[in-house]
Design a protein around this motif. Structure first.
Motif, short mmCIF file in Angstrom:
data_model
loop_
_atom_site.label_atom_id
_atom_site.label_comp_id
_atom_site.label_asym_id
_atom_site.label_seq_id
_atom_site.Cartn_x
_atom_site.Cartn_y
_atom_site.Cartn_z
N HIS A 8 0.82 -1.22 0.00
CA HIS A 8 0.00 0.00 0.00
C HIS A 8 0.86 1.27 0.00
CE1 HIS A 8 -3.01 -2.95 0.86
NE2 HIS A 8 -2.58 -3.17 2.09
N ARG A 9 1.90 1.24 -0.78
CA ARG A 9 2.84 2.36 -0.80
C ARG A 9 2.18 3.66 -1.27
NH1 ARG A 9 8.56 2.43 -4.23
NH2 ARG A 9 9.21 4.54 -3.62
N GLU A 10 1.38 3.59 -2.33
CA GLU A 10 0.77 4.81 -2.87
C GLU A 10 -0.20 5.44 -1.88
OE1 GLU A 10 -1.04 3.97 -6.60
OE2 GLU A 10 0.85 3.46 -7.61
N GLN A 11 -1.02 4.62 -1.22
CA GLN A 11 -1.97 5.17 -0.26
C GLN A 11 -1.26 5.82 0.91
OE1 GLN A 11 -1.96 2.19 -1.63
NE2 GLN A 11 -4.02 1.44 -2.12
N ARG A 12 -0.22 5.19 1.39
CA ARG A 12 0.52 5.74 2.53
C ARG A 12 1.26 7.01 2.14
NH1 ARG A 12 3.99 0.73 3.86
NH2 ARG A 12 4.70 1.91 5.68
N GLN A 13 1.77 7.06 0.92
CA GLN A 13 2.43 8.28 0.45
C GLN A 13 1.43 9.43 0.34
OE1 GLN A 13 4.35 7.08 -3.23
NE2 GLN A 13 6.31 6.71 -2.21
N GLU A 14 0.21 9.12 -0.12
CA GLU A 14 -0.81 10.16 -0.22
C GLU A 14 -1.18 10.70 1.16
OE1 GLU A 14 -5.35 10.93 -1.91
OE2 GLU A 14 -4.39 8.99 -2.20
N LEU A 15 -1.33 9.79 2.13
CA LEU A 15 -1.64 10.22 3.49
C LEU A 15 -0.52 11.11 4.05
CD1 LEU A 15 -3.06 6.87 4.90
CD2 LEU A 15 -4.35 9.00 4.58
N ALA A 16 0.73 10.70 3.81
CA ALA A 16 1.87 11.48 4.28
C ALA A 16 1.90 12.86 3.62
CB ALA A 16 3.16 10.73 4.02
N HIS A 17 1.57 12.90 2.32
CA HIS A 17 1.57 14.15 1.58
C HIS A 17 0.49 15.10 2.11
CE1 HIS A 17 2.01 16.90 -1.78
NE2 HIS A 17 0.72 16.77 -2.07
N LEU A 18 -0.71 14.57 2.35
CA LEU A 18 -1.80 15.40 2.88
C LEU A 18 -1.45 15.94 4.27
CD1 LEU A 18 -4.85 13.18 1.84
CD2 LEU A 18 -4.16 15.36 0.83
N LEU A 19 -0.82 15.11 5.07
CA LEU A 19 -0.44 15.52 6.42
C LEU A 19 0.65 16.59 6.37
CD1 LEU A 19 -0.87 15.03 9.42
CD2 LEU A 19 0.85 13.22 9.32
N GLU A 20 1.60 16.42 5.47
CA GLU A 20 2.70 17.38 5.34
C GLU A 20 2.18 18.76 4.93
OE1 GLU A 20 6.86 17.92 2.75
OE2 GLU A 20 5.61 16.14 2.52
N ARG A 21 1.14 18.78 4.11
CA ARG A 21 0.57 20.05 3.63
C ARG A 21 -0.54 20.57 4.55
NH1 ARG A 21 -1.30 19.53 -2.41
NH2 ARG A 21 -1.63 21.77 -2.04
N SER A 22 -0.77 19.86 5.66
CA SER A 22 -1.79 20.25 6.65
C SER A 22 -3.19 20.29 6.07
CB SER A 22 -1.45 21.63 7.26
OG SER A 22 -0.20 21.59 7.90
N ILE A 23 -3.46 19.36 5.15
CA ILE A 23 -4.80 19.28 4.55
C ILE A 23 -5.37 17.86 4.71
CG2 ILE A 23 -4.51 21.16 2.90
CD1 ILE A 23 -3.82 19.10 0.76
N LEU A 24 -4.88 17.16 5.72
CA LEU A 24 -5.40 15.81 5.96
C LEU A 24 -6.86 15.91 6.41
CD1 LEU A 24 -4.45 12.76 6.16
CD2 LEU A 24 -4.32 13.17 8.62
#
Length: 326
Positions: A8-24
């Motif tokens: 599930h690399r892509e899903q986890r990368q998306e979650l990390a990206h949203l969190l990094e941009r403070s839009i989770l």
């Protein structure tokens, strides 16, 4: 089985990206086949949200918050498994939601993980919906489901969804390598990989019930060759306990899927129909509370028919008329 996330690399990368941009999103639904690691990803995300550093994704493993999560004692992380009757009751859900309204203990916010959210009844679902309609800063809801179609639409529409597909054979092999050899050696590795079908739920059940698996292979094979005596004996001697019933039916489903993949022409169609009937049998037994013996007798009779004739289970657990396939 393991606390390490695999795949599930892509899903986890998306979650990390949203969190990094403070839009989770504050409410997320992780859905896909059972046993693919959704719970582990939910825990990994919660660990990141509550970590004192929030870097790297998954937590730093060195702060007090990460240590508390590792010991399942973090005061700001709540978890409900709605498939467990005691946890999914409306009273229990309301108590957790009331505690979430309070200030966090450690100041990093609060997280509620609800596994198998589709099992919440109407009252519990409405209580959850009310909390989702009144979002609060620093509060996150992470929901997991193997059957999102059963989630009420008003909850589903408020979730940002992430789909988790089945694991690849190499990913399943990686997970099995993390397990004690004494556990995995009960069934040959190559057979485990074949039967897993991309989900660790199958493997966990097989390793927990190796003797029952051997029995299912033996009597399902006999019944499929027209042994009606075995069919009647198995139906009459089927376990009374609901948990044992469910485990045996899932093992039957695993075997039928294996036979369908390896069979040819009409035989493949017959095993596909057996799978369809098994799924409906589960519904009749566990949702409509029909007698397992009655339903399984019909199921076995349909499997024992000649390859050119196919029968479906009806709504009352009996057989519909034969359908001849040419």
């Amino acid at each position: 089985m393991t606390k390490t996330v695999t795949g599930h690399r892509e899903q986890r990368q998306e979650l990390a990206h949203l969190l990094e941009r403070s839009i989770l999103p504050s409410t997320m639904l992780l859905h896909g086949p059972a046993g693919t690691g959704k719970r582990l990803v939910a825990r990994e995300l919660a660990r990141t949200l509550l970590c004192e550093k929030r870097e790297p994704y998954g937590g730093c493993s060195g702060c007090n918050s990460c240590s508390l999560i590792d010991t399942s004692s973090h005061p700001d992380l709540y978890r409900i498994d709605a498939a467990v009757r005691e946890e999914g009751r409306v009273e229990e859900v309301r108590q957790v939601l009331q505690r979430l309204a309070l200030a966090s203990f450690l100041g990093r916010g609060r997280v509620l993980i609800i596994d198998n959210v589709e099992f919440l009844n109407v009252q519990a679902s409405n209580s959850l919906l009310k909390s989702l309609e009144e979002p609060r800063s620093g509060l996150y809801f992470i929901l997991t489901s193997s059957n999102p179609s059963r989630i009420i639409s008003t909850i589903h529409s408020r979730c940002h969804t992430f789909f988790f597909d089945r694991l690849t054979a190499s990913e399943v092999r990686e997970v099995l390598a993390q397990m004690p050899e004494s556990t995995t050696s009960l069934i040959p590795l190559e057979e485990q990989l074949e039967l897993a079908d991309g989900t660790l739920e199958n493997i966990e059940l097989l390793l927990k019930h190796p003797d029952e698996w051997l029995g299912v292979k033996e009597w399902m094979g006999k019944i499929s060759k027209g042994d009606l005596l075995t069919a009647v004996e198995v139906a009459r001697g089927f376990p009374k306990d609901k948990g044992e019933q469910r485990a045996t039916i899932v093992l039957m489903r695993i075997f039928s899927h294996k036979m369908m993949r390896s069979a040819e022409s009409k035989e493949r169609l017959r095993w596909a129909l057996c799978l369809e009937n098994l799924l409906y049998a589960e519904y009749l037994i566990f949702e409509r509370n029909l007698a397992a013996q009655q339903v399984l007798t019909s199921l076995f009779l349909s499997l024992a028919r000649t390859p050119g004739k196919f029968t479906h289970l009806s709504h009352d657990g009996t057989l519909l008329e034969d359908q001849v396939v040419r």
